[in-house]
Design an enzyme around this catalytic site. Structure first.
Site, PDB file in Angstrom:
ATOM      1  N   PHE A 473       0.809  -1.233   0.000  1.00  0.00           N
ATOM      2  CA  PHE A 473       0.000   0.000   0.000  1.00  0.00           C
ATOM      3  C   PHE A 473       0.837   1.276   0.000  1.00  0.00           C
ATOM      4  CE2 PHE A 473      -1.771  -3.212   3.042  1.00  0.00           C
ATOM      5  CZ  PHE A 473      -2.447  -3.950   2.084  1.00  0.00           C
ATOM      6  N   HIS A 474       1.923   1.278  -0.774  1.00  0.00           N
ATOM      7  CA  HIS A 474       2.822   2.427  -0.828  1.00  0.00           C
ATOM      8  C   HIS A 474       3.049   2.929  -2.253  1.00  0.00           C
ATOM      9  CE1 HIS A 474       4.691   0.592   3.087  1.00  0.00           C
ATOM     10  NE2 HIS A 474       3.555   1.224   3.329  1.00  0.00           N
ATOM     11  N   PRO A 475       2.033   3.040  -3.110  1.00  0.00           N
ATOM     12  CA  PRO A 475       2.265   3.519  -4.476  1.00  0.00           C
ATOM     13  C   PRO A 475       2.757   4.962  -4.474  1.00  0.00           C
ATOM     14  CG  PRO A 475      -0.090   3.468  -4.001  1.00  0.00           C
ATOM     15  CD  PRO A 475       0.596   2.786  -2.851  1.00  0.00           C
TER      16      PRO A 475
END
Length: 536
Positions: A473-475
Site C-alpha cells: 500500500f505504498h504507491p
C-alpha cells in the site's frame, strides 16, 4: 463555498492535511475539497479498526490492478483512503521516516537541498511529538503525537526480537534514529488509544483557525484551465456540478487520484488522452509513469501458545476487548496490526537495508466471503512474519480506463518484473525461515502453514511469492519531482512544468520510493512543500 481563497487543495490525505495546516498558519485562506466523507467513524479512530476498513468502500477507493504477470496473473487489491485524512485514516499507523540516504536520493533527483537528508531530519523533528522524548533525531512538541516505540503490543514480540538477534539481526530501539537496520518495535501514529491521522493532528486544528474551509464528498472531475494557467477546479457535489477557484491549485489526491485527475484535465500522455477523446492541453508523457510500490508477503504459522486470534476470534473475546477499549482506551484494539518489525539486508555488501519486516501476533488465512468482508482472525492460534522490499526496481504505470471521472483508472503494477527484485525477494523469504528456526521462536511454533515446508526449492519459493505477494500500500512517483524534464513532471518547488498556478504535493510527487512505510514521507511532502509554496 463563500470567500476568496489563496489556495485550493484537492485531497485531505497525509500531505494535503499537513499542507492546509501550514498554509493556514502562515495566514493564508485555504479551501480543501475531499471526495470522501467525514473521519468521525468509530472504526477509523479505533486503531485495530483497520480490519473493518480494509474493504469498506465508504472510506476506501478499493482499487484493483490489471492482471499482473509478475503475480502469476492475479489482480492485486489496492485500498486507498477516501475519507478525511486519506490513507492515514485507514492505514496500519507505522511511523517510519526512511533511511537518510533516501533523502540524499531525493536531493540528487530533485536538484535541491530542500529535499535532502538534513532538511528532512529537521522537518521531522518539527512535525513530531514523540512519546520517547527528543534527541538529535526524534522531535517532541510538534503537532503529530507518536506513540512510544518501547511499548510491546503483545508478549510474543519479545521472543520474535530474540529470534532475530539469534539470526544475526540486532535489536534496534529506534528505526528512525541513526541506524535503520535491526529488529524492534514500531513507533505508531496513535494518541490516547486513538488513531492519530493527518486529519486529527493537522486538518481539524487548522479548521478551527477559520482560515481553512473543507467540503467533503466533493468529487473533483477536472482542473479548470485558461490557456496554460490553472484557475480552479470543477467538482460534483450533491448531484450538482460546481466550480471553485483560488489563487493557486494544489493537487494532493495521492499516487492514483492525482495523475488520473491531471489526465482527465488534458494533462498527460497525449496519444493516450486523444484515444480517450480528451482534448490535450499539455502532452506530458511522464504523468502516470514511474509507478513504484513495495511488494510484500506473509509467512504464517500455527502456534502452540496463545496469540491474538484466541481473543479476537470468539464472540466472548470480541466483547471482552471491546469493553476494555470503550472503558479504558487500552487493550488489543488500541494498537496496530503490526506489533514489531525490522529492516535487513539480503546482501551484507549493501550500504542500506533493502527489506522490511512485519511481525503480527495473529493470522488471517481464512477470509470472510460475504458482501462486506473484513480481516478476520483464524480459528486457531496463528502468527505471521511478513516482509516487503524497500527499493524495488520494477516500475508500473497507470492510464485512464475511460474519460468518465468516476471510473477507476487502469493500474499496471508490473510487480517482480526485474531479476533483481525476484532475487532479493527469494533471499528475503529464506531469511524469514531463518528467523522462525531460531530459539525461542522455534519452540513456540507448531508448524508453518504458508507456504508450508513442502515449498522448499528456489523455483517453488519464487512461484509461491509470485502467487501470494501483493502491495503493502505504498504507491508513489506517478507525477514525480525532478530536475530532468525528460523523466519528471514537477520542479523542486512542486510546480507542474508547462502549466502555471498548478502544483502537486503528495506521494505521486516523490522523486523515488522511500525505503519504508510512506505515511511519514507523505506528511513530510506536505510540510516541506508548504515551505516551498510560501517561498514563491
Amino acid at each position: 463555498m463563500d470567500g476568496t481563497f489563496d489556495y485550493l487543495i484537492v485531497g485531505s490525505g497525509s500531505a494535503g492535511s499537513v499542507l492546509a495546516s501550514r498554509l493556514a498558519e502562515a495566514g493564508k485562506r485555504v479551501l480543501v475539497l475531499e471526495a470522501g466523507g467525514t473521519d468521525r467513524r468509530f472504526f477509523v479512530h479505533m486503531p485495530l479498526g483497520y480490519g473493518k476498513l480494509f474493504y469498506d468502500k465508504a472510506v476506501n477507493w478499493a482499487y484493483k490492478t490489471e492482471p499482473d504477470p509478475g503475480l502469476n496473473g492475479a489482480q492485486d487489491y489496492w485500498p486507498r483512503g477516501k475519507v478525511l485524512g486519506g490513507s492515514s485514516s485507514i492505514n496500519a499507523m507505522v511511523w517510519i521516516r526512511g533511511h537518510d540516504s533516501d533523502y540524499d536520493d531525493w536531493q540528487q533527483v530533485s536538484g535541491s537541498s530542500h529535499w535532502g537528508a538534513e532538511a528532512a531530519r529537521a522537518a521531522y523533528r518539527a512535525i513530531e511529538d514523540n512519546a520517547d522524548g527528543a534527541d538529535a533525531y526524534r522531535g517532541q512538541g510538534g503537532p503529530l503525537h507518536i506513540r512510544s516505540g518501547q511499548e510491546p503490543a503483545h508478549p510474543l514480540v519479545k521472543p520474535y526480537i530474540a529470534a532475530c538477534e539469534a539470526a544475526g539481526l540486532p535489536y534496534n530501539p529506534d528505526f528512525n534514529g541513526p541506524v535503520q537496520e535491526g529488529s524492534g518495535i514500531y513507533q505508531l501514529t496513535i494518541k490516547g488509544g486513538r488513531r492519530n491521522s493527518a486529519a486529527r493532528a493537522f486538518l481539524r486544528p487548522a479548521m478551527k483557525t477559520g482560515r481553512v474551509a473543507v467540503r467533503t464528498r466533493a468529487m473533483v472531475t477536472r482542473v479548470l484551465l485558461e490557456g496554460r494557467r490553472a484557475v480552479g477546479v470543477e467538482y460534483q457535489w450533491r448531484g450538482k456540478t460546481l466550480q471553485a477557484r483560488a489563487g493557486e491549485v494544489i493537487l494532493a489526491g495521492g499516487a492514483i487520484n492525482t495523475p488520473q485527475l491531471l489526465m482527465l484535465s488534458g494533462i498527460g500522455p497525449g496519444a493516450m488522452l486523444a484515444g480517450q477523446g480528451i482534448e490535450v492541453a499539455l502532452d506530458q508523457p511522464n504523468i502516470g509513469q514511474h509507478l513504484n510500490d513495495h511488494q510484500g508477503i506473509n509467512y504464517t504459522y500455527r502456534m502452540n501458545v496463545l496469540t491474538m486470534n484466541d481473543i479476537l476470534r470468539p464472540w466472548w473475546g470480541k466483547m471482552l476487548v471491546g469493553m476494555q477499549y470503550l472503558l479504558t482506551g487500552k487493550g488489543p484494539l488500541s494498537v496496530s496490526i503490526n506489533h514489531g518489525g525490522g529492516f535487513f539486508k539480503t546482501d551484507p555488501a549493501l550500504d542500506r537495508p533493502n527489506m522490511q519486516l512485519y511481525f503480527q501476533a495473529f493470522s488471517t488465512l481464512i477470509p470472510r466471503a460475504d458482501e462486506r468482508p473484513i480481516l478476520s482472525p483464524d480459528p486457531f492460534p496463528g502468527l505471521s512474519i511478513g516482509l516487503s522490499n524497500c527499493r524495488p526496481t520494477s516500475r508500473g504505470h497507470l492510464e485512464l480506463a475511460s474519460p468518465d471521472p468516476f471510473a477507476a483508472p487502469r493500474i499496471f503494477a508490473n510487480a517482480f518484473s526485474t531479476n533483481q527484485d525476484v532475487d532479493e525477494m527469494l533471499a528475503a523469504v529464506k531469511f524469514i525461515r531463518r528467523i522462525a528456526a531460531q530459539t525461542p521462536m522455534a519452540d513456540l511454533i507448531a508448524e508453518e502453514l504458508r507456504p508450508g515446508p513442502q515449498i522448499a526449492t528456489d523455483e517453488a519459493l519464487i512461484d509461491d511469492f509470485r502467487t501470494r505477494s501483493g502491495t503493502v500500500f505504498h504507491p508513489s512517483c506517478t507525477v514525480r519531482m525532478g530536475s530532468d524534464p525528460a523523466t519528471s513532471v514537477l520542479d523542486a518547488d512542486l510546480r507542474l512544468r508547462g502549466i502555471e498556478n498548478l502544483r502537486v504535493c503528495d506521494a505521486s510527487a516523490f522523486p523515488t520510493l522511500i525505503g519504508g512505510n510512506t505515511n511519514a514521507p507523505a506528511m513530510l511532502m506536505g510540510w516541506i512543500g508548504a515551505e516551498r509554496i510560501l517561498a514563491h
